[in-house]
Every structure is written in structure tokens, then in C-alpha cells.
Motif scaffolding. Structure first.
Motif, short mmCIF file in Angstrom:
data_model
loop_
_atom_site.label_atom_id
_atom_site.label_comp_id
_atom_site.label_asym_id
_atom_site.label_seq_id
_atom_site.Cartn_x
_atom_site.Cartn_y
_atom_site.Cartn_z
N ARG A 19 3.68 0.83 12.54
CA ARG A 19 4.31 -0.37 11.99
C ARG A 19 5.25 -0.02 10.86
O ARG A 19 6.36 -0.56 10.76
N TRP A 20 4.80 0.89 10.03
CA TRP A 20 5.64 1.31 8.92
C TRP A 20 6.88 2.03 9.42
O TRP A 20 8.01 1.74 9.01
N ALA A 21 6.68 2.94 10.32
CA ALA A 21 7.79 3.77 10.77
C ALA A 21 8.83 2.95 11.55
O ALA A 21 10.03 3.17 11.40
N TYR A 42 0.83 -1.20 0.00
CA TYR A 42 0.00 0.00 0.00
C TYR A 42 0.87 1.26 0.00
O TYR A 42 0.65 2.19 -0.79
N VAL A 43 1.85 1.26 0.89
CA VAL A 43 2.70 2.46 0.98
C VAL A 43 3.51 2.64 -0.29
O VAL A 43 3.70 3.77 -0.76
N ASN A 44 3.99 1.54 -0.84
CA ASN A 44 4.74 1.65 -2.09
C ASN A 44 3.87 2.20 -3.22
O ASN A 44 4.36 2.88 -4.13
N THR A 45 2.62 1.93 -3.14
CA THR A 45 1.70 2.40 -4.20
C THR A 45 1.25 3.82 -3.97
O THR A 45 1.30 4.66 -4.87
N TYR A 46 0.85 4.10 -2.74
CA TYR A 46 0.22 5.40 -2.49
C TYR A 46 1.11 6.36 -1.70
O TYR A 46 0.78 7.52 -1.53
N GLY A 47 2.21 5.83 -1.19
CA GLY A 47 3.09 6.68 -0.42
C GLY A 47 2.67 6.78 1.03
O GLY A 47 1.60 6.32 1.42
N GLU A 48 3.56 7.41 1.80
CA GLU A 48 3.27 7.57 3.22
C GLU A 48 2.27 8.69 3.43
O GLU A 48 2.07 9.53 2.56
N GLY A 49 1.70 8.69 4.61
CA GLY A 49 0.74 9.73 4.94
C GLY A 49 -0.68 9.27 4.76
O GLY A 49 -0.95 8.19 4.21
N ASN A 50 -1.58 10.09 5.23
CA ASN A 50 -3.00 9.77 5.13
C ASN A 50 -3.27 8.37 5.70
O ASN A 50 -3.92 7.53 5.07
N TRP A 51 -2.76 8.14 6.86
CA TRP A 51 -2.76 6.80 7.44
C TRP A 51 -4.16 6.29 7.72
O TRP A 51 -4.41 5.09 7.69
N ASN A 52 -5.03 7.21 8.01
CA ASN A 52 -6.38 6.75 8.33
C ASN A 52 -7.09 6.14 7.13
O ASN A 52 -8.06 5.40 7.29
N SER A 53 -6.57 6.45 5.96
CA SER A 53 -7.19 5.86 4.78
C SER A 53 -6.63 4.47 4.47
O SER A 53 -7.18 3.76 3.63
N VAL A 54 -5.56 4.11 5.12
CA VAL A 54 -4.93 2.81 4.85
C VAL A 54 -5.89 1.65 5.11
O VAL A 54 -6.08 0.80 4.24
N PRO A 55 -6.49 1.58 6.29
CA PRO A 55 -7.39 0.44 6.52
C PRO A 55 -8.57 0.43 5.56
O PRO A 55 -9.03 -0.65 5.15
N LYS A 56 -9.02 1.59 5.18
CA LYS A 56 -10.16 1.64 4.27
C LYS A 56 -9.78 1.12 2.89
O LYS A 56 -10.54 0.39 2.25
N ASN A 57 -8.62 1.54 2.44
CA ASN A 57 -8.24 1.24 1.05
C ASN A 57 -7.45 -0.05 0.88
O ASN A 57 -7.35 -0.57 -0.23
#
Length: 461
Positions: A71-73, A43-58
Motif C-alpha cells: 500500500r505504501w509503495a 506510522y511510516v513518517n514516524t518510524y520510516g520504511e522497512g520492518n513492515w511486519n512490525s507495522v500491524p503490531k505497532n
DNA sequence: AACATAATCAACCGCTCATCC
DNA sequence: TGGATGAGCGGTTGATTATGT
């Protein structure tokens, strides 16, 4: 409302995942699985860091954004260093902690590949171990460097620390240290936390929220806002953000605040002149090295030579002078001392100190003269602040009211304390070149078990 | 070998701060 | 201006591993 699923009490991740997946939108807690890691990485490789709250949704992860970020950091981001800290890194951490307190993120920014959590865990482990052993937290040189750091910081920032400054044109590692701090307590806490009721005082040093430090002088002045310290030009350069330690090599002074131009007495000290404080980058060359026994206990410390190191003591002297002046001003007419007045006093102090030096008078001798009739190693404790006749006229100008805490600090500055091997790496020249044995009767100092020095702690220390 | 204790590590919680609307 | 939101930080907790008895 989302439900939180915790698997803290067992390792049956599959089972917990099943439970979590039974609830649409529920969030899983506990250790991450490799599958989850893979999802997050992708996910991070695709969309980049940030906007973490959208990670579980997407991404479909049943983790809160916060957990994903963590976890990422801490584990998944590239260029993370794994494994034990190197001696060099440990040294940096100790130095940084002495200057910054529990600013783990800022410390991490100086240690490439290391996370704040790692550093925090390391430090807490180290602290616990040393506290149990009744050992000082910091090596002596770190104590001095940190003190000088704060002196310079105070010098640079006339006003109390303003966090907004750190993000603009000022050095990145400005301390959020408690400003109103009892000087002697500060010293003792740095040297031996056991002496200070352990954790409470430790937190007083690094966490003003937990234990409001008591103002030393009932004003904005304290030991750390001495303004007459002379440093070399090269250390007066602002430093930039980034990994100072590893970009430029290990250098304590690289994170020090630059010197305020107004505080350097250019008229009295030619740019090329070498003062004890300007003989190296950090301005503390020659501090380390003496040895003696205190109360039959071996101390290992930076030698505190008044002859060769007037800077710190000079700092204390001038600080006391400045404090007295300021306090007198306040007590006499209740007028607030303006920054300009303080600045003026500072410059005056520098001139006084340097005039004394030019005439071959050291602060050491000044103290002895001032304290004539007392034993040579006794620091004057009077608070009268009155001038005495028959003194060196130059030094009469240094009319210091010796605050008890200030004297305590001086009296308790140990003369010898073990320096750990891992720490002394960068100080070999210094320690070899300036080590000398003090034969004077040492002042009372913190109690340190002789067999538990800096260099014989297992593992880390 | 079994148990106790210490050390280490990973993760969560609560809070603060910055930004946006 | 003030509330909502996101991000980050520091403190704390709990699980796991290592070490000692």
C-alpha cells in the motif's frame, strides 16, 4: 494463528473492519480505507520504511506487513505520479520491456514516480490489446535496439548472466533474458506474437520459467552473443543506477551494457573513425527507414540497409562464423571452446569485417558474391560452410555456416512497419534522414494487417 | 435505459533471495 | 551450514469503471 478476513466481495468496509476487529490479531484484506491509509502514513513518517511486519503490531492496523508495504509503495509514498502514462513514459516502457522482459521493478526504477504494479498493469493491458489485434508488441526500432542491447550484453558478459554482477560494478539493467533462445522465434515474437501461439511464446521471451527456450545452436552461442559489434566510445561508458531515462533524457543506449574493451578493434578502427555503428550513441543510426510491400501488405520498419548498416548483419554473419567454429571445434574433438578462444575469434572477426570495409566491400555484396547464381535477394541457406572459389578473398574468410534460424531471421526482417507517433518522437531525424524506399523484392515477413499499424492503435498505442 | 464486454486498477498469493543467527 | 525471517518481485485475481450495443 491469525485469521484472514476478506472483504473482496463487497464494499462494506466498516462492516468488515468490525468483523476484523472482533478477532484480536486478525488481518483484514481487500481495499484500504482512508483511515487505514492515514494510520500507515503516520506510522511510516514516524518510524520510516522497512520492518513492515512490525507495522500491524505497532500501529494497530489489521493488515499484514506485506499489505502495508504494498500500500505504501504503490499508493501512499510521496512523489508518486498518478494518472495515465505520458507518451514518453510509454516509449520508455516499451524499450525497457524489449530489453528486460517482465522486470517490472527494474523498469519502475527507470520511471520516477511510477510503480512496478502500474507498469505491469499498463503492459498487460497493452499486450492483450495488441495480441487481440494481431499486432506486434514492439515497434521495429525497439526490436533492433533490444537485439543490439543483448548483443552488447553478451559481449560484455562472456559467461551466462550472473545476477550478482548487477549489484556491483556493472550496469543496473542487465537482462535476465533467456540466454538460449531461438533467434528467429525471438524475432517473430517481438514482431508479432500471434505468429508464435501468443502467450506461450511471449512468455518464452520474457519468462524462461514458463517456457524453456530451445537452444538455437545447441551451445551457449545464440544470436545474441555476437561479439564483434562496434559501438561508439560514448556508449561504452558504464551507467549508474537511478533514473537513466529522465536524468539524461530519453536514451535507449543509456541502459546498454558497456562494451568490453577487448572487443573493440583499436588497431583497425581509429578512435575517431566513424563507422555506421558508431555514428550515434546507440550504434544503430541508419537502421530505420525503408519501406516496401511484403505479400501485398504494407510493412513499416526500420530500413535494413546492408550498405549503411553492416553492424547488425555483420553481427549475424560473424555470429554464424563464430558458431560454426565453435561447433566444429566441439564436434571434432569435443573440446570445450574456452573464453579466450572465443575472444580471439571475436577479435579476428572484427578485423575481417573491417578489412572488408576498408576495401570497399560490403557485407551485402559479400553475400551476393557468396551466393552467386542465386537471386540477388536470396539469402544463402547452405549449411555446408565450404569455401567457394572465385570469391572475394577477403570475404572467403567469412566462412559462415548459415544456420536456418539465422537465415530465417535475416529473411524475415521486415522492411517496413509503422512506428507509432508516440514512439517516433525521438527518431524524427533518423526517420526523415534515412527513410528510403526499398525496391527490392522484399523477403517474406510477418503478417501484419496494413490498417493496424503502430500508429493507429487507439489510446495507448 | 439496460445489459454485455472490455479496460483499468488495486490487492493478494506464492515464490525467491538476502540476511541474520 | 542450515533454518528462520523479512523484503521484494512477478503473476494472478477480482472489483470497478468505461464503452459499446
Amino acid at each position: 494463528m491469525m485469521r484472514i478476513i476478506s472483504n473482496n466481495n463487497n464494499n462494506n468496509n466498516n462492516n468488515n473492519e468490525e468483523v476484523a476487529n472482533d478477532y484480536e490479531g486478525s488481518l483484514k484484506k481487500g481495499p484500504w480505507t482512508p483511515d487505514e491509509d492515514a494510520i500507515l502514513i503516520e506510522y511510516v513518517n514516524t518510524y520510516g520504511e522497512g520492518n513492515w511486519n512490525s507495522v500491524p503490531k505497532n500501529s494497530g492496523l489489521s493488515r499484514c506487513g506485506k499489505s502495508c508495504r504494498l500500500r505504501w509503495a504503490n499508493h501512499l509514498r510521496p512523489n508518486l505520479k498518478k494518472g495515465a502514462f505520458s507518451p514518453e513514459e510509454e516509449r520508455v516502457i516499451v524499450d525497457l520491456h524489449a530489453k528486460l522482459g517482465n522486470k517490472w521493478a527494474r523498469m519502475a526504477s527507470q520511471l520516477p514516480g511510477r510503480t512496478d504494479n502500474e507498469i505491469k498493469n499498463f503492459w498487460n493491458t497493452r499486450i492483450k490489446r495488441r495480441e487481440r489485434a494481431g499486432l506486434p508488441i514492439y515497434p521495429p526500432k525497439v526490436i533492433r535496439d533490444a537485439t543490439l542491447y543483448h548483443l552488447r550484453e553478451e559481449q560484455y558478459f562472456e559467461k551466462p548472466y550472473n545476477s550478482s554482477l548487477t549489484s556491483s560494478s556493472f550496469p543496473p539493467l542487465l537482462s535476465s533474458y533467456p540466454k538460449k533462445l531461438n533467434a528467429s522465434n525471438h524475432y517473430h515474437a517481438l514482431v508479432n506474437p500471434k505468429k508464435l501461439n501468443n502467450s506461450n511464446h511471449y512468455h518464452a521471451l520474457v519468462n524462461p520459467k514458463k517456457n524453456q527456450p530451445i537452444p538455437l545452436y545447441g551451445s551457449s552461442s545464440n544470436l545474441f552473443n555476437y561479439h564483434g559489434f562496434v559501438v561508439s566510445n560514448n556508449s561504452a561508458q558504464p551507467v549508474s543506477h537511478g533514473s537513466q531515462y529522465f536524468n539524461n533524457g530519453f536514451n535507449i543506449s543509456s541502459i546498454m551494457p558497456p562494451l568490453a574493451p577487448s572487443s573493440v578493434s583499436s588497431s583497425q578502427t581509429p578512435p575517431d573513425s566513424v563507422t555506421p555503428a558508431s555514428s550515434n550513441v546507440s550504434g544503430v543510426d541508419g537502421f530505420m527507414g525503408a519501406s516496401s510491400k511484403v505479400n501485398n501488405e504494407q510493412y513499416e520498419v526500420a530500413p535494413f540497409s546492408l550498405e549503411g548498416n553492416r553492424s547488425l548483419l555483420g553481427a549475424l554473419v560473424v555470429e554464424g562464423q563464430s558458431i560454426l567454429r565453435n561447433n566444429n571445434t566441439r564436434s571434432e574433438d569435443s573440446t570445450v571452446v574456452t573464453a579466450a578462444e572465443k575472444s580471439s575469434n571475436k577479435r579476428k572477426s572484427i578485423v575481417i569485417m573491417e578489412n572488408a570495409e576498408e576495401r570497399g566491400t560490403t557485407v551485402d555484396s559479400a553475400l551476393k558474391k557468396k551466393n552467386s547464381g542465386k537471386s540477388s535477394n536470396e539469402i544463402p541457406m547452405t549449411s555446408s560452410g565450404k569455401k567457394q572459389s572465385g570469391k572475394d578473398p577477403t570475404l572467403e574468410e567469412i566462412d559462415v555456416s548459415w544456420d536456418d534460424d539465422l537465415c530465417s531471421l535475416l529473411n524475415n526482417f521486415p522492411t517496413e512497419m509503422p512506428t507509432p507517433e508516440w514512439y517516433s518522437g525521438g527518431d524524427k531525424a533518423e526517420s526523415s534522414g534515412h527513410q528510403k524506399t526499398q525496391t527490392n523484392t522484399p523477403p517474406p515477413g510477418p503478417t501484419i494487417e496494413p490498417e493496424l499499424g503502430w500508429n493507429n492503435m487507439p489510446s495507448i498505442c
